[in-house]
Scaffold this motif. Structure first.
Motif: not given
Length: 74
Positions: A1-10, A36-49
């Motif tokens: 299982m891939i870890r969430p992007f936020y965990h990597y970013l930290m 914080k629990q997302s692994e989805d590029y589109d979800e995180i990208s939309a949030y950051l936009e």
């Protein structure tokens, strides 16, 4: 299982370094609404936009995302 992007970013946080990805990580840590629990590029990208006022450019997110994918492809 891939870890969430936020965990990597930290793992990229550092109070002394001033490169763009490190600054992104430092600011994201203080963003209580970050997905914080997302692994989805589109979800995180939309949030950051809409909410990533601390990002000077979405290119910074793309750079961090590329590193995230590279480190999780092993």
């Amino acid at each position: 299982m891939i870890r969430p992007f936020y965990h990597y970013l930290m793992t990229e946080r550092d109070p002394r370094k001033k490169d763009a990805v490190t600054l992104f990580a430092n600011h994201a840590e203080n963003d209580g609404s970050f997905p914080k629990q997302s692994e989805d590029y589109d979800e995180i990208s939309a949030y950051l936009e809409l909410n990533g006022h601390y990002l000077p450019s979405m290119d910074v997110f793309d750079e961090a995302w590329g590193s995230y994918i590279d480190k999780n492809s092993n």
